[in-house]
Design a protein around this motif. Structure first.
Motif, PDB file in Angstrom:
ATOM      1  N   PHE A 154       0.865  -1.177   0.000  1.00  0.00           N
ATOM      2  CA  PHE A 154       0.000   0.000   0.000  1.00  0.00           C
ATOM      3  C   PHE A 154       0.899   1.223   0.000  1.00  0.00           C
ATOM      4  O   PHE A 154       1.745   1.388   0.880  1.00  0.00           O
ATOM      5  N   GLY A 155       0.752   2.065  -1.022  1.00  0.00           N
ATOM      6  CA  GLY A 155       1.626   3.228  -1.103  1.00  0.00           C
ATOM      7  C   GLY A 155       1.208   4.156  -2.221  1.00  0.00           C
ATOM      8  O   GLY A 155       0.173   3.962  -2.872  1.00  0.00           O
ATOM      9  N   ALA A 156       2.032   5.161  -2.449  1.00  0.00           N
ATOM     10  CA  ALA A 156       1.723   6.189  -3.443  1.00  0.00           C
ATOM     11  C   ALA A 156       2.229   5.783  -4.819  1.00  0.00           C
ATOM     12  O   ALA A 156       3.302   5.188  -4.956  1.00  0.00           O
ATOM     13  N   LEU A 157       1.450   6.119  -5.841  1.00  0.00           N
ATOM     14  CA  LEU A 157       1.878   5.918  -7.214  1.00  0.00           C
ATOM     15  C   LEU A 157       2.734   7.116  -7.606  1.00  0.00           C
ATOM     16  O   LEU A 157       2.277   8.079  -8.206  1.00  0.00           O
ATOM     17  N   THR A 158       4.000   7.047  -7.223  1.00  0.00           N
ATOM     18  CA  THR A 158       4.914   8.174  -7.384  1.00  0.00           C
ATOM     19  C   THR A 158       5.390   8.312  -8.827  1.00  0.00           C
ATOM     20  O   THR A 158       5.364   7.339  -9.594  1.00  0.00           O
ATOM     21  N   PRO A 159       5.866   9.501  -9.223  1.00  0.00           N
ATOM     22  CA  PRO A 159       6.451   9.661 -10.569  1.00  0.00           C
ATOM     23  C   PRO A 159       7.606   8.690 -10.801  1.00  0.00           C
ATOM     24  O   PRO A 159       7.778   8.174 -11.902  1.00  0.00           O
ATOM     25  N   GLN A 171       0.312  -5.013 -10.612  1.00  0.00           N
ATOM     26  CA  GLN A 171      -1.095  -4.678 -10.775  1.00  0.00           C
ATOM     27  C   GLN A 171      -1.431  -3.678  -9.683  1.00  0.00           C
ATOM     28  O   GLN A 171      -1.126  -3.908  -8.503  1.00  0.00           O
ATOM     29  N   HIS A 172      -2.023  -2.539 -10.031  1.00  0.00           N
ATOM     30  CA  HIS A 172      -2.288  -1.527  -9.014  1.00  0.00           C
ATOM     31  C   HIS A 172      -3.714  -1.006  -9.126  1.00  0.00           C
ATOM     32  O   HIS A 172      -4.289  -0.935 -10.202  1.00  0.00           O
ATOM     33  N   GLU A 173      -4.264  -0.672  -7.978  1.00  0.00           N
ATOM     34  CA  GLU A 173      -5.605  -0.109  -7.890  1.00  0.00           C
ATOM     35  C   GLU A 173      -5.526   1.154  -7.043  1.00  0.00           C
ATOM     36  O   GLU A 173      -5.146   1.098  -5.865  1.00  0.00           O
ATOM     37  N   LEU A 174      -5.861   2.297  -7.622  1.00  0.00           N
ATOM     38  CA  LEU A 174      -5.823   3.554  -6.891  1.00  0.00           C
ATOM     39  C   LEU A 174      -7.050   3.652  -6.000  1.00  0.00           C
ATOM     40  O   LEU A 174      -8.178   3.431  -6.440  1.00  0.00           O
ATOM     41  N   LEU A 175      -6.840   4.003  -4.732  1.00  0.00           N
ATOM     42  CA  LEU A 175      -7.920   3.956  -3.751  1.00  0.00           C
ATOM     43  C   LEU A 175      -8.185   5.274  -3.037  1.00  0.00           C
ATOM     44  O   LEU A 175      -9.326   5.578  -2.698  1.00  0.00           O
ATOM     45  N   LEU A 176      -7.125   6.030  -2.759  1.00  0.00           N
ATOM     46  CA  LEU A 176      -7.288   7.230  -1.942  1.00  0.00           C
ATOM     47  C   LEU A 176      -6.549   8.419  -2.545  1.00  0.00           C
ATOM     48  O   LEU A 176      -5.373   8.301  -2.873  1.00  0.00           O
ATOM     49  N   LEU A 287      -3.194   0.104  -3.833  1.00  0.00           N
ATOM     50  CA  LEU A 287      -2.701  -1.224  -3.469  1.00  0.00           C
ATOM     51  C   LEU A 287      -2.022  -1.857  -4.679  1.00  0.00           C
ATOM     52  O   LEU A 287      -2.592  -1.898  -5.769  1.00  0.00           O
ATOM     53  N   PHE A 288      -0.799  -2.347  -4.465  1.00  0.00           N
ATOM     54  CA  PHE A 288      -0.012  -2.987  -5.522  1.00  0.00           C
ATOM     55  C   PHE A 288       0.118  -4.479  -5.223  1.00  0.00           C
ATOM     56  O   PHE A 288       0.396  -4.866  -4.083  1.00  0.00           O
ATOM     57  N   THR A 289      -0.077  -5.294  -6.241  1.00  0.00           N
ATOM     58  CA  THR A 289       0.190  -6.724  -6.153  1.00  0.00           C
ATOM     59  C   THR A 289       0.987  -7.134  -7.388  1.00  0.00           C
ATOM     60  O   THR A 289       1.095  -6.372  -8.355  1.00  0.00           O
ATOM     61  N   ARG A 290       1.553  -8.332  -7.365  1.00  0.00           N
ATOM     62  CA  ARG A 290       2.278  -8.820  -8.539  1.00  0.00           C
ATOM     63  C   ARG A 290       1.294  -9.239  -9.620  1.00  0.00           C
ATOM     64  O   ARG A 290       0.295  -9.895  -9.339  1.00  0.00           O
ATOM     65  N   ARG A 291       1.577  -8.846 -10.855  1.00  0.00           N
ATOM     66  CA  ARG A 291       0.748  -9.283 -11.980  1.00  0.00           C
ATOM     67  C   ARG A 291       1.093 -10.735 -12.280  1.00  0.00           C
ATOM     68  O   ARG A 291       2.258 -11.067 -12.522  1.00  0.00           O
ATOM     69  N   SER A 292       0.101 -11.606 -12.248  1.00  0.00           N
ATOM     70  CA  SER A 292       0.358 -13.040 -12.404  1.00  0.00           C
ATOM     71  C   SER A 292      -0.871 -13.729 -12.980  1.00  0.00           C
ATOM     72  O   SER A 292      -2.007 -13.272 -12.787  1.00  0.00           O
ATOM     73  N   ALA A 293      -0.616 -14.836 -13.688  1.00  0.00           N
ATOM     74  CA  ALA A 293      -1.723 -15.640 -14.212  1.00  0.00           C
ATOM     75  C   ALA A 293      -2.384 -16.450 -13.104  1.00  0.00           C
ATOM     76  O   ALA A 293      -3.496 -16.948 -13.256  1.00  0.00           O
ATOM     77  N   GLY A 311     -10.809   2.752   1.746  1.00  0.00           N
ATOM     78  CA  GLY A 311     -10.601   3.827   0.788  1.00  0.00           C
ATOM     79  C   GLY A 311     -11.889   4.529   0.429  1.00  0.00           C
ATOM     80  O   GLY A 311     -11.936   5.770   0.337  1.00  0.00           O
ATOM     81  N   GLN A 312     -12.959   3.768   0.233  1.00  0.00           N
ATOM     82  CA  GLN A 312     -14.260   4.361  -0.084  1.00  0.00           C
ATOM     83  C   GLN A 312     -14.762   5.206   1.079  1.00  0.00           C
ATOM     84  O   GLN A 312     -15.291   6.300   0.882  1.00  0.00           O
ATOM     85  N   ALA A 313     -14.588   4.705   2.298  1.00  0.00           N
ATOM     86  CA  ALA A 313     -15.009   5.474   3.473  1.00  0.00           C
ATOM     87  C   ALA A 313     -14.176   6.743   3.609  1.00  0.00           C
ATOM     88  O   ALA A 313     -14.695   7.813   3.924  1.00  0.00           O
ATOM     89  N   GLY A 314     -12.874   6.635   3.345  1.00  0.00           N
ATOM     90  CA  GLY A 314     -12.003   7.805   3.417  1.00  0.00           C
ATOM     91  C   GLY A 314     -12.347   8.835   2.360  1.00  0.00           C
ATOM     92  O   GLY A 314     -12.298  10.043   2.610  1.00  0.00           O
ATOM     93  N   GLY A 315     -12.720   8.353   1.167  1.00  0.00           N
ATOM     94  CA  GLY A 315     -13.118   9.265   0.098  1.00  0.00           C
ATOM     95  C   GLY A 315     -14.367  10.039   0.462  1.00  0.00           C
ATOM     96  O   GLY A 315     -14.468  11.258   0.224  1.00  0.00           O
ATOM     97  N   ARG A 316     -15.338   9.353   1.095  1.00  0.00           N
ATOM     98  CA  ARG A 316     -16.561  10.045   1.517  1.00  0.00           C
ATOM     99  C   ARG A 316     -16.261  11.068   2.596  1.00  0.00           C
ATOM    100  O   ARG A 316     -16.782  12.173   2.595  1.00  0.00           O
ATOM    101  N   ALA A 317     -15.358  10.688   3.527  1.00  0.00           N
ATOM    102  CA  ALA A 317     -14.997  11.613   4.600  1.00  0.00           C
ATOM    103  C   ALA A 317     -14.280  12.847   4.045  1.00  0.00           C
ATOM    104  O   ALA A 317     -14.498  13.966   4.470  1.00  0.00           O
ATOM    105  N   GLY A 318     -13.408  12.603   3.049  1.00  0.00           N
ATOM    106  CA  GLY A 318     -12.682  13.708   2.424  1.00  0.00           C
ATOM    107  C   GLY A 318     -13.620  14.688   1.719  1.00  0.00           C
ATOM    108  O   GLY A 318     -13.464  15.898   1.813  1.00  0.00           O
ATOM    109  N   ARG A 319     -14.636  14.139   1.005  1.00  0.00           N
ATOM    110  CA  ARG A 319     -15.597  15.003   0.320  1.00  0.00           C
ATOM    111  C   ARG A 319     -16.415  15.792   1.309  1.00  0.00           C
ATOM    112  O   ARG A 319     -16.731  16.963   1.099  1.00  0.00           O
TER     113      ARG A 319
END
Length: 321
Positions: A154-159, A171-176, A287-293, A311-319
């Protein structure tokens, strides 16, 4: 399985997988033989066997020793992954014998409110799960993930991560979403202000992370964008615990922090975020995981669901904020 893979499985042994990283790390047959407690002739024979099994030359001899070819580098990486997974299987079997139902290895940065909340959710869904948290910087954690030492990060999608060659293996999914925030003690006079700009804070005494962190770079950019020289922090520390402690002990201090740090510190009490604008965005968290079959294990899938819900709860709180 293909015929070629059948041949590989029959010919390649775990000892061969040990040999390849040892050669890459030591750079000489003699040093690798010493590390593996083998004679040089035995090691040379094993290397020939590995090359025959994989159908490629893995190392070239040079005056300085041996150097991995492109195929060798790929084989070394995969060998490390396999060995790491085997070590994890051994540790996991021990944990399961001790009563755990599953073991999850999570990489994360040290300041996060989302990961503890997700771990609690995971434990509610899978009470027998054991969770091992490994803290560090996202690039280092992503490398450990690719080498099989971690199950997810779990971390930032940095440049820096976006520009890396091995992002395609993740494999990554942006959450927050994330942004730069300013923390102050509840007794700080600035808490009475309903609106502040970065120009209002240029003479304040600051505590902040080191220069090579995303938070510090965003902090500097906030002032530069206003045409001001960034203040030099009077206290510089990587530890969120240290930054939170000095903030509570010295109400005159302000602290530059990411939103995840702010949530954690505000929940502990004694500090609050200041309403400072304009907003300075930070790279989103995910969240990052290894891309695998191969499908992810149930405990990784359960943690992904938990961090997604947080992440969804945090997004609602942020809004709402």
């Amino acid at each position: 399985m293909t015929t070629g893979f059948d041949f590989l499985v029959r010919r390649l042994r775990l000892r061969h997988l040990e040999l390849l990283p040892a050669l890459a790390e030591t750079g000489t047959l003699r040093a690798a033989a010493g590390r593996l407690h083998l004679s040089q002739p035995a090691l040379s024979k094993m290397l020939r066997e590995a090359e025959e099994a994989l159908g490629a030359r893995l190392f070239e001899r040079t005056r300085q020793g041996v150097q991995a070819t492109a195929a060798g580098l790929a084989a070394v990486h995969r060998s490390r992954v396999v060995l790491s997974e085997l070590a994890h299987a051994h540790r996991e079997a021990g944990a399961l014998r001790s009563g755990a139902s599953a073991v999850l290895r999570v990489g994360t940065f040290s300041v996060t409110a989302a990961v503890p909340a997700a771990v609690v959710r995971l434990r509610q869904a899978m009470p027998g799960a054991a969770v091992h948290l490994h803290e560090g910087r996202v690039r280092e954690l992503a490398q450990r993930l690719l080498e099989g030492e971690l199950d997810c990060v779990f971390g930032a999608l940095t440049p820096e991560l976006l520009a890396s060659d091995w992002l395609a293996s993740l494999q990554h999914e942006l959450l927050l979403p994330d942004r730069l925030c300013v923390l102050a003690a509840e007794s700080n006079p600035l808490q009475r202000r309903r609106r502040l700009r970065w120009t209002d804070l240029r003479t304040a005494a600051w505590a902040a992370p080191p220069r090579d962190t995303l938070v510090r770079q965003a902090f500097m950019a906030a002032f530069l964008n206003e045409g001001l020289d960034p203040p030099e922090p009077v206290i510089e520390a990587m530890s969120s615990v240290t930054l939170g402690a000095v903030l509570r002990l010295d109400p005159a201090l302000l602290c530059a922090a990411r939103q995840e740090h702010v949530r954690e510190e505000v929940a502990r009490g004694g500090v609050r975020a200041l309403p400072v604008g304009p907003v300075v965005e930070l790279p989103p968290l995910g969240l990052f995981t290894r891309r695998s079959a191969v499908a992810q294990t149930p405990v990784v899938q359960a943690f992904a669901r938990a961090i997604r819900e947080v992440g969804q709860a945090g997004g609602r709180a942020g809004r709402g904020a």
